[in-house]
Design a protein around this motif. Structure first.
Motif, PDB file in Angstrom:
ATOM      1  N   GLN A 175       0.825  -1.212   0.000  1.00  0.00           N
ATOM      2  CA  GLN A 175       0.000   0.000   0.000  1.00  0.00           C
ATOM      3  C   GLN A 175       0.857   1.260   0.000  1.00  0.00           C
ATOM      4  O   GLN A 175       0.576   2.225  -0.729  1.00  0.00           O
ATOM      5  CB  GLN A 175      -0.927  -0.012   1.217  1.00  0.00           C
ATOM      6  N   ASP A 176       1.925   1.248   0.795  1.00  0.00           N
ATOM      7  CA  ASP A 176       2.817   2.407   0.860  1.00  0.00           C
ATOM      8  C   ASP A 176       3.462   2.672  -0.492  1.00  0.00           C
ATOM      9  O   ASP A 176       3.589   3.841  -0.906  1.00  0.00           O
ATOM     10  CB  ASP A 176       3.904   2.179   1.913  1.00  0.00           C
ATOM     11  N   GLN A 177       3.899   1.599  -1.175  1.00  0.00           N
ATOM     12  CA  GLN A 177       4.560   1.773  -2.463  1.00  0.00           C
ATOM     13  C   GLN A 177       3.607   2.342  -3.513  1.00  0.00           C
ATOM     14  O   GLN A 177       3.966   3.249  -4.268  1.00  0.00           O
ATOM     15  CB  GLN A 177       5.112   0.428  -2.964  1.00  0.00           C
ATOM     16  N   PHE A 178       2.403   1.805  -3.570  1.00  0.00           N
ATOM     17  CA  PHE A 178       1.428   2.300  -4.544  1.00  0.00           C
ATOM     18  C   PHE A 178       1.031   3.744  -4.213  1.00  0.00           C
ATOM     19  O   PHE A 178       0.931   4.587  -5.108  1.00  0.00           O
ATOM     20  CB  PHE A 178       0.191   1.398  -4.554  1.00  0.00           C
ATOM     21  N   GLU A 179       0.798   4.007  -2.946  1.00  0.00           N
ATOM     22  CA  GLU A 179       0.386   5.351  -2.531  1.00  0.00           C
ATOM     23  C   GLU A 179       1.455   6.392  -2.865  1.00  0.00           C
ATOM     24  O   GLU A 179       1.144   7.514  -3.269  1.00  0.00           O
ATOM     25  CB  GLU A 179       0.088   5.364  -1.036  1.00  0.00           C
ATOM     26  N   ALA A 180       2.724   6.008  -2.714  1.00  0.00           N
ATOM     27  CA  ALA A 180       3.819   6.935  -2.990  1.00  0.00           C
ATOM     28  C   ALA A 180       3.827   7.381  -4.443  1.00  0.00           C
ATOM     29  O   ALA A 180       4.339   8.462  -4.761  1.00  0.00           O
ATOM     30  CB  ALA A 180       5.156   6.282  -2.636  1.00  0.00           C
ATOM     31  N   GLU A 181       3.257   6.564  -5.335  1.00  0.00           N
ATOM     32  CA  GLU A 181       3.218   6.918  -6.756  1.00  0.00           C
ATOM     33  C   GLU A 181       1.828   7.349  -7.212  1.00  0.00           C
ATOM     34  O   GLU A 181       1.581   7.518  -8.411  1.00  0.00           O
ATOM     35  CB  GLU A 181       3.710   5.738  -7.591  1.00  0.00           C
ATOM     36  N   GLY A 182       0.904   7.510  -6.258  1.00  0.00           N
ATOM     37  CA  GLY A 182      -0.442   7.944  -6.602  1.00  0.00           C
ATOM     38  C   GLY A 182      -1.231   6.913  -7.384  1.00  0.00           C
ATOM     39  O   GLY A 182      -2.116   7.262  -8.161  1.00  0.00           O
ATOM     40  N   LEU A 183      -0.939   5.642  -7.147  1.00  0.00           N
ATOM     41  CA  LEU A 183      -1.617   4.564  -7.871  1.00  0.00           C
ATOM     42  C   LEU A 183      -2.569   3.828  -6.934  1.00  0.00           C
ATOM     43  O   LEU A 183      -2.348   3.744  -5.729  1.00  0.00           O
ATOM     44  CB  LEU A 183      -0.596   3.580  -8.440  1.00  0.00           C
TER      45      LEU A 183
END
Length: 266
Positions: free
Chosen positions: A95-103
């Motif tokens: 979740q953190d990785q996707f959120e960091a890229e606005g995905l």
């Protein structure tokens, strides 16, 4: 603003299946942030490109997806991703990785065997990477995964290779027990317990109505080359050789991992 939704559907974990809550951060440091982890992603990307898989507009199920490194690459190209894992820590990192890229990503806290209950329906692409070898009954999971693929859809299956494991153990002097894991790695909990025969997986998937479009060995060169030689020739040269050799017989059978790209008939 991130459009991220989360479906935390809890399921009871099977006693003998491995949950990586305790190793999530270590895996992030010791696998995915290393040259061998980067090589894994390069190999998967190349296979998808060579087989003409365009993720744009496709639905993706990342079954046992952990931190979602590869499904993140597909999301960047326009795929819609559902990710399932039994580890809450892995889901948090994804979740953190996707959120960091606005995905956007939809996560599901469940074991692989419960996917059909937790997440009904079929997908264009199903990913199952480095999961089977941690299950107590790896081959029981294949029909579950097969049911999630649409007719004409794709399954990307990566698993710990029996032949690569045996060869590595022999090269490390464990000629008396090539099937067993290194005791230190077994104690630390990050050595797969069930190396898998790729020929057996291929036959099982054919019976489930799939055709094998790509067979690649991953880390055929990297893991069998001395570190000093890798340092001398450079990681770029190692990667190039590994990507080429991983598609060739008999060398692909010595890869630490095997990647199958399979297409569902119909």
């Amino acid at each position: 603003m991130t459009n991220q939704k989360q479906s935390q559907v809890t399921a009871h974990e099977k006693q003998d299946d491995r949950n990586f809550d305790d190793l999530a951060e270590r895996f992030s440091r010791t696998i995915y942030a290393t040259p061998r982890g980067q090589l894994r992603l390069l190999a998967l990307e190349q296979d998808f490109a060579d087989c003409g898989l365009n993720p744009k507009g496709q639905t993706v199920l990342d079954a046992g997806g952990g931190q979602g490194q590869f499904s993140l690459l597909l999301a960047r190209q326009g795929a819609t991703v559902d990710l399932c894992d039994i580890s809450t820590e892995m889901l948090r990192l994804a979740q953190d990785q996707f959120e960091a890229e606005g995905l956007s990503i939809t996560t599901h806290h469940a074991r692989l065997q419960d996917i059909n209950t937790v997440l009904p329906g079929e997908f264009d692409i199903v990913l199952n990477h480095a999961v089977l070898e941690w299950l107590e009954d790896p081959f029981d999971a294949l029909p579950v995964l097969a049911n999630k693929v649409k007719p004409g859809g794709w399954m990307s299956l990566m698993f710990y290779n029996l032949h690569g494991h045996q060869w590595r153990q022999i090269m490390n002097g464990r000629t008396h027990a090539p099937l067993s894991a290194n005791p230190r790695l077994r104690k630390e909990g990050n050595s797969p317990q069930h190396p898998i025969d790729p020929d057996a997986v291929e036959q099982a998937m054919i019976k489930l109505g799939f055709s094998l479009e790509r067979w690649r060995g991953i880390r055929c060169v990297h893991d069998h080359m001395h570190q000093k030689i890798r340092e001398r020739i450079g990681q770029e040269a190692v990667n190039k050789s590994d990507l080429e050799t991983g598609l060739q017989e008999p060398y692909r059978r010595l890869g630490r991992y095997v990647h199958f790209l399979l297409r569902k008939n119909g």
